[in-house]
Motif scaffolding. Structure first.
Motif, PDB file in Angstrom:
ATOM      1  N   GLY A 178       0.803  -1.215   0.000  1.00 38.05           N
ATOM      2  CA  GLY A 178       0.000   0.000   0.000  1.00 38.05           C
ATOM      3  C   GLY A 178       0.837   1.266   0.000  1.00 38.05           C
ATOM      4  N   VAL A 179       0.214   2.357  -0.460  1.00 40.41           N
ATOM      5  CA  VAL A 179       0.841   3.682  -0.496  1.00 40.41           C
ATOM      6  C   VAL A 179      -0.208   4.708  -0.110  1.00 40.41           C
ATOM      7  CG1 VAL A 179       1.969   5.442  -1.917  1.00 40.41           C
ATOM      8  CG2 VAL A 179       2.355   3.024  -2.414  1.00 40.41           C
ATOM      9  N   GLU A 180       0.161   5.636   0.773  1.00 40.21           N
ATOM     10  CA  GLU A 180      -0.699   6.775   1.124  1.00 40.21           C
ATOM     11  C   GLU A 180       0.102   8.045   0.886  1.00 40.21           C
ATOM     12  OE1 GLU A 180      -2.184   6.494   5.144  1.00 40.21           O
ATOM     13  OE2 GLU A 180      -2.172   4.306   4.992  1.00 40.21           O
ATOM     14  N   VAL A 181      -0.448   8.988   0.102  1.00 39.93           N
ATOM     15  CA  VAL A 181       0.238  10.238  -0.219  1.00 39.93           C
ATOM     16  C   VAL A 181      -0.570  11.406   0.321  1.00 39.93           C
ATOM     17  CG1 VAL A 181       1.138  11.709  -2.054  1.00 39.93           C
ATOM     18  CG2 VAL A 181       1.173   9.216  -2.330  1.00 39.93           C
ATOM     19  N   THR A 182       0.099  12.305   1.017  1.00 39.92           N
ATOM     20  CA  THR A 182      -0.518  13.544   1.486  1.00 39.92           C
ATOM     21  C   THR A 182       0.295  14.705   0.939  1.00 39.92           C
ATOM     22  OG1 THR A 182      -1.209  12.462   3.542  1.00 39.92           O
ATOM     23  CG2 THR A 182      -1.216  14.881   3.507  1.00 39.92           C
ATOM     24  N   PHE A 183      -0.318  15.528   0.093  1.00 38.11           N
ATOM     25  CA  PHE A 183       0.347  16.710  -0.450  1.00 38.11           C
ATOM     26  C   PHE A 183       0.210  17.853   0.543  1.00 38.11           C
ATOM     27  CE2 PHE A 183      -0.518  14.171  -4.200  1.00 38.11           C
ATOM     28  CZ  PHE A 183       0.703  14.220  -4.841  1.00 38.11           C
ATOM     29  N   LEU A 184       1.258  18.672   0.656  1.00 39.53           N
ATOM     30  CA  LEU A 184       1.317  19.726   1.654  1.00 39.53           C
ATOM     31  C   LEU A 184       1.642  21.071   1.008  1.00 39.53           C
ATOM     32  CD1 LEU A 184       3.676  17.759   4.070  1.00 39.53           C
ATOM     33  CD2 LEU A 184       1.187  17.957   4.287  1.00 39.53           C
ATOM     34  N   ASP A 185       0.880  22.097   1.330  1.00 43.17           N
ATOM     35  CA  ASP A 185       1.191  23.458   0.922  1.00 43.17           C
ATOM     36  C   ASP A 185       1.729  24.204   2.137  1.00 43.17           C
ATOM     37  OD1 ASP A 185       0.378  23.333  -1.797  1.00 43.17           O
ATOM     38  OD2 ASP A 185      -1.707  23.435  -1.146  1.00 43.17           O
ATOM     39  N   VAL A 186       2.812  24.928   1.951  1.00 43.01           N
ATOM     40  CA  VAL A 186       3.447  25.657   3.043  1.00 43.01           C
ATOM     41  C   VAL A 186       2.543  26.794   3.505  1.00 43.01           C
ATOM     42  CG1 VAL A 186       5.385  27.147   3.669  1.00 43.01           C
ATOM     43  CG2 VAL A 186       5.779  25.103   2.311  1.00 43.01           C
ATOM     44  N   VAL A 187       2.374  26.902   4.816  1.00 46.39           N
ATOM     45  CA  VAL A 187       1.651  28.017   5.411  1.00 46.39           C
ATOM     46  C   VAL A 187       2.654  28.954   6.074  1.00 46.39           C
ATOM     47  CG1 VAL A 187      -0.036  28.689   7.160  1.00 46.39           C
ATOM     48  CG2 VAL A 187      -0.427  26.646   5.772  1.00 46.39           C
ATOM     49  N   ASP A 188       3.502  28.396   6.941  1.00 48.42           N
ATOM     50  CA  ASP A 188       4.479  29.195   7.669  1.00 48.42           C
ATOM     51  C   ASP A 188       5.495  28.239   8.273  1.00 48.42           C
ATOM     52  OD1 ASP A 188       5.707  31.374   8.764  1.00 48.42           O
ATOM     53  OD2 ASP A 188       4.125  31.857  10.181  1.00 48.42           O
ATOM     54  N   GLY A 189       6.623  28.754   8.707  1.00 43.56           N
ATOM     55  CA  GLY A 189       7.595  27.903   9.363  1.00 43.56           C
ATOM     56  C   GLY A 189       9.000  28.414   9.216  1.00 43.56           C
ATOM     57  N   LYS A 190       9.959  27.553   9.522  1.00 40.00           N
ATOM     58  CA  LYS A 190      11.373  27.860   9.422  1.00 40.00           C
ATOM     59  C   LYS A 190      12.017  26.846   8.490  1.00 40.00           C
ATOM     60  CE  LYS A 190      15.673  27.799  12.036  1.00 40.00           C
ATOM     61  NZ  LYS A 190      16.378  26.929  11.110  1.00 40.00           N
ATOM     62  N   VAL A 191      12.809  27.324   7.565  1.00 38.98           N
ATOM     63  CA  VAL A 191      13.548  26.442   6.677  1.00 38.98           C
ATOM     64  C   VAL A 191      15.011  26.845   6.711  1.00 38.98           C
ATOM     65  CG1 VAL A 191      11.598  25.972   5.149  1.00 38.98           C
ATOM     66  CG2 VAL A 191      13.092  27.881   4.653  1.00 38.98           C
ATOM     67  N   ALA A 192      15.882  25.874   6.441  1.00 40.30           N
ATOM     68  CA  ALA A 192      17.303  26.155   6.400  1.00 40.30           C
ATOM     69  C   ALA A 192      17.623  27.089   5.240  1.00 40.30           C
ATOM     70  CB  ALA A 192      18.084  24.856   6.271  1.00 40.30           C
ATOM     71  N   VAL A 193      18.572  27.948   5.454  1.00 40.14           N
ATOM     72  CA  VAL A 193      19.005  28.881   4.401  1.00 40.14           C
ATOM     73  C   VAL A 193      19.886  28.121   3.427  1.00 40.14           C
ATOM     74  CG1 VAL A 193      20.303  30.989   3.930  1.00 40.14           C
ATOM     75  CG2 VAL A 193      18.870  30.828   5.980  1.00 40.14           C
ATOM     76  N   GLN A 194      19.602  28.255   2.150  1.00 41.22           N
ATOM     77  CA  GLN A 194      20.424  27.621   1.119  1.00 41.22           C
ATOM     78  C   GLN A 194      21.718  28.413   0.938  1.00 41.22           C
ATOM     79  OE1 GLN A 194      19.707  24.732  -0.561  1.00 41.22           O
ATOM     80  NE2 GLN A 194      18.036  24.575   0.902  1.00 41.22           N
ATOM     81  N   PRO A 195      22.884  27.738   0.849  1.00 45.51           N
ATOM     82  CA  PRO A 195      24.161  28.453   0.674  1.00 45.51           C
ATOM     83  C   PRO A 195      24.239  29.175  -0.651  1.00 45.51           C
ATOM     84  CG  PRO A 195      24.493  26.062   0.694  1.00 45.51           C
ATOM     85  CD  PRO A 195      23.032  26.313   0.911  1.00 45.51           C
TER      86      PRO A 195
END
Length: 106
Positions: free
Chosen positions: A89-106
């Motif tokens: 089996g496979v279960e997929v949940t798609f996510l849209d960003v609302v808010d948060g913290k992400v690492a800074v790309q170099p």
């Protein structure tokens, strides 16, 4: 936040032999992701505590277009075609960003 796009995928595996083969398939796929997908920000496979026949992927992309690029890659298409023989089996949940913290790309 940017236009980040993500998903969580839960894979249920047939047995331990299938889990081992699935993990090897994932490792081969990850080589291509690292080499050819700058828009793939996070691609991580997890084993839930106490559930050795489950894998949970967390994937975060710069945007929906980066996800589409990921899906079109030969290594991803091979993964999608070959994974089925290992799964129940496979279960997929798609996510849209609302808010948060992400690492800074170099």
């Amino acid at each position: 936040m940017n236009d980040g796009f993500g998903l969580v995928v839960r894979f249920s595996l047939r047995d331990q032999e299938a889990a081992t083969a699935f993990d090897e398939l994932c490792a081969r796929t990850l080589v291509g992701i690292k080499a050819h997908e700058p828009g793939t920000l996070t691609y991580v496979s997890h084993v839930p505590d106490g559930d050795p026949l489950v894998r949970v992927f967390y994937e975060l992309y710069a945007d929906r277009a980066a996800f589409d690029v990921h899906e079109a890659q030969p290594h991803t298409r091979r993964f999608l075609a070959e994974r089925e023989r290992h799964l129940t089996g496979v279960e997929v949940t798609f996510l849209d960003v609302v808010d948060g913290k992400v690492a800074v790309q170099p």
